[in-house]
Scaffold this motif. Structure first.
Motif, mmCIF file in Angstrom:
data_model
loop_
_atom_site.group_PDB
_atom_site.id
_atom_site.type_symbol
_atom_site.label_atom_id
_atom_site.label_comp_id
_atom_site.label_asym_id
_atom_site.label_seq_id
_atom_site.Cartn_x
_atom_site.Cartn_y
_atom_site.Cartn_z
ATOM 1 N N LEU A 125 0.860 -1.177 0.000
ATOM 2 C CA LEU A 125 0.000 0.000 0.000
ATOM 3 C C LEU A 125 0.896 1.227 0.000
ATOM 4 C CD1 LEU A 125 -2.482 1.792 0.414
ATOM 5 C CD2 LEU A 125 -2.475 1.138 2.832
ATOM 6 N N VAL A 136 -0.841 3.603 8.297
ATOM 7 C CA VAL A 136 -2.160 3.128 7.885
ATOM 8 C C VAL A 136 -3.236 3.732 8.783
ATOM 9 C CG1 VAL A 136 -3.640 1.098 7.711
ATOM 10 C CG2 VAL A 136 -1.280 0.992 6.881
ATOM 11 N N PHE A 168 -9.221 -3.998 1.156
ATOM 12 C CA PHE A 168 -8.825 -3.026 2.173
ATOM 13 C C PHE A 168 -10.026 -2.222 2.660
ATOM 14 C CE2 PHE A 168 -7.428 1.288 3.318
ATOM 15 C CZ PHE A 168 -6.523 0.999 4.330
ATOM 16 N N PHE A 200 -2.292 -0.154 -4.424
ATOM 17 C CA PHE A 200 -1.815 -1.402 -3.824
ATOM 18 C C PHE A 200 -0.960 -2.117 -4.869
ATOM 19 C CE2 PHE A 200 -5.547 -0.088 -1.601
ATOM 20 C CZ PHE A 200 -5.328 -0.420 -0.279
ATOM 21 N N ALA A 219 2.222 -0.123 4.191
ATOM 22 C CA ALA A 219 2.089 -1.508 4.665
ATOM 23 C C ALA A 219 2.156 -2.458 3.490
ATOM 24 C CB ALA A 219 0.762 -1.695 5.404
ATOM 25 N N THR A 221 0.748 -6.124 2.013
ATOM 26 C CA THR A 221 -0.512 -6.857 2.192
ATOM 27 C C THR A 221 -0.292 -8.362 2.237
ATOM 28 O OG1 THR A 221 -0.906 -6.812 -0.195
ATOM 29 C CG2 THR A 221 -1.841 -5.024 1.094
ATOM 30 N N THR A 234 3.266 -5.130 8.072
ATOM 31 C CA THR A 234 2.168 -5.773 7.343
ATOM 32 C C THR A 234 0.884 -5.020 7.683
ATOM 33 O OG1 THR A 234 1.600 -7.304 9.121
ATOM 34 C CG2 THR A 234 3.321 -8.002 7.573
ATOM 35 N N LEU A 235 -0.151 -5.235 6.893
ATOM 36 C CA LEU A 235 -1.435 -4.596 7.189
ATOM 37 C C LEU A 235 -1.923 -4.998 8.577
ATOM 38 C CD1 LEU A 235 -3.841 -4.597 4.091
ATOM 39 C CD2 LEU A 235 -3.045 -2.650 5.426
#
Length: 319
Positions: A125, A136, A168, A200, A219, A221, A234-235
């Motif tokens: 992202l 985020v 998302f 993304f 981030a 994914t 990471t997300l």
């Protein structure tokens, strides 16, 4: 005399069968690619073609058949003679996403046999440098403050970037506007210009803009952090759990291909992926070289097919 003739015929058949098993390939092998020349799939296919030509002592030729979210090449492979001389270098866009958006005349699960996973490239992202968010959490707060004003770019409807954006939105409880492009290049220009806020993208595609300071990576994914972006969370680590996306590249062959040919191709692909120069090239694309068995890859293919099908239905995505 009849028994003698029968024995001779049986011996001849066995000999021909043994020869057939050991002479693959006995004609040029096509590596079908559902994208144009120069892209990630094409680069991987040409690398494999070169290696297989050297080791299997045959002619391996890449054929680009772009269009219909990579499914034209898949269709041709699914309907080819089941003898191993037509291979498909595919991504999850064509195998697991497009079948839920396009009416196909073949079954991507039943009509194509997995040979193996080549590489997995994380999606990341990114937001433009102009976007006042560095995490985020900050991005989600901005998106909730201005519902439906945030736009995200993708390389086309039904691409992994598109599906990641929809996933998302659902996982974060926000709503953004999808802006599809015919590729990542124009999307990047519009993000830099401020016409679109986020994307993304794959790490391989976005890395140049990230290093230039024009994109901020918030981030990845994927379940684990990317080796290319070790400091980017990471997300899930960033507070948005329940969604994963990566772009994988794998090789398939026409269903019904003799098991000995399938095994030969699987073993050869596994050997090629472990070569130091191939590992370096795949990592240079921002990816993690495949390290799972053909059976595990087959399972992953089916799981992605089902997972993306549910997401597409939930998000009401249409071509």
């Amino acid at each position: 005399m009849k028994k003698l003739i029968a024995c001779v015929l049986a011996t001849l058949i066995c000999t021909l069968s043994a020869n057939a098993q050991t002479t693959f390939p006995n004609k040029p092998v096509k590596l079908m690619v559902g994208a144009g020349a120069g892209g990630g799939t094409d680069i991987i296919a040409r690398m494999l073609a070169e290696k297989m030509t050297d080791s299997l002592k045959g002619s391996f030729i890449v054929e680009n058949k772009p269009g219909a979210s990579n499914t034209i090449a898949a269709d041709l492979t699914a309907k080819a003679a089941p003898d191993g001389h037509t291979l498909l270098v595919a991504t999850n866009t064509g195998q697991a996403i497009a079948p839920h958006l396009i009416k196909l005349s073949f079954d991507p699960i039943k009509d194509l046999t997995p040979i193996g996973l080549v590489v997995t490239v994380p999606n990341v992202l990114v937001v433009g440098a102009h976007v006042p968010a560095n995490t985020v959490k900050e991005l989600v707060a901005l998106m909730k403050a201005k519902p439906e004003e945030f736009k995200y770019a993708s390389s086309g409807v039904g691409s992994t970037q598109h599906i990641a954006g929809e996933g998302f939105d659902i996982a974060a409880g926000v709503k953004s506007i999808h802006i599809p492009y015919k590729g990542s290049a124009q999307a990047h220009l519009d993000i830099i210009a401020g016409n679109v806020q986020m994307m993304f993208d794959t790490t391989s595609s976005a890395m140049g803009q990230i290093k230039a300071g024009k994109f901020k990576p918030l981030a990845v994914t994927t379940p684990q952090r990317s080796a290319e972006l070790p400091d980017v969370p990471t997300l899930a680590e960033a507070g948005v759990a329940g969604f994963e996306m990566s772009t994988w590249y794998g090789v398939f062959v026409t269903a019904g291909t003799p098991s000995d040919v399938v095994t030969k191709l699987q073993n050869e692909l596994a050997r090629i992926i472990k070569l130091p120069d191939v590992q370096a090239k795949l990592k240079g694309l921002g990816g993690e070289p495949g390290n799972i068995s053909p059976d595990e890859f087959s399972k992953r293919n089916k799981q992605d097919f089902e997972r993306f099908g549910k997401l597409i239905k939930q998000a009401n995505i249409k071509m």
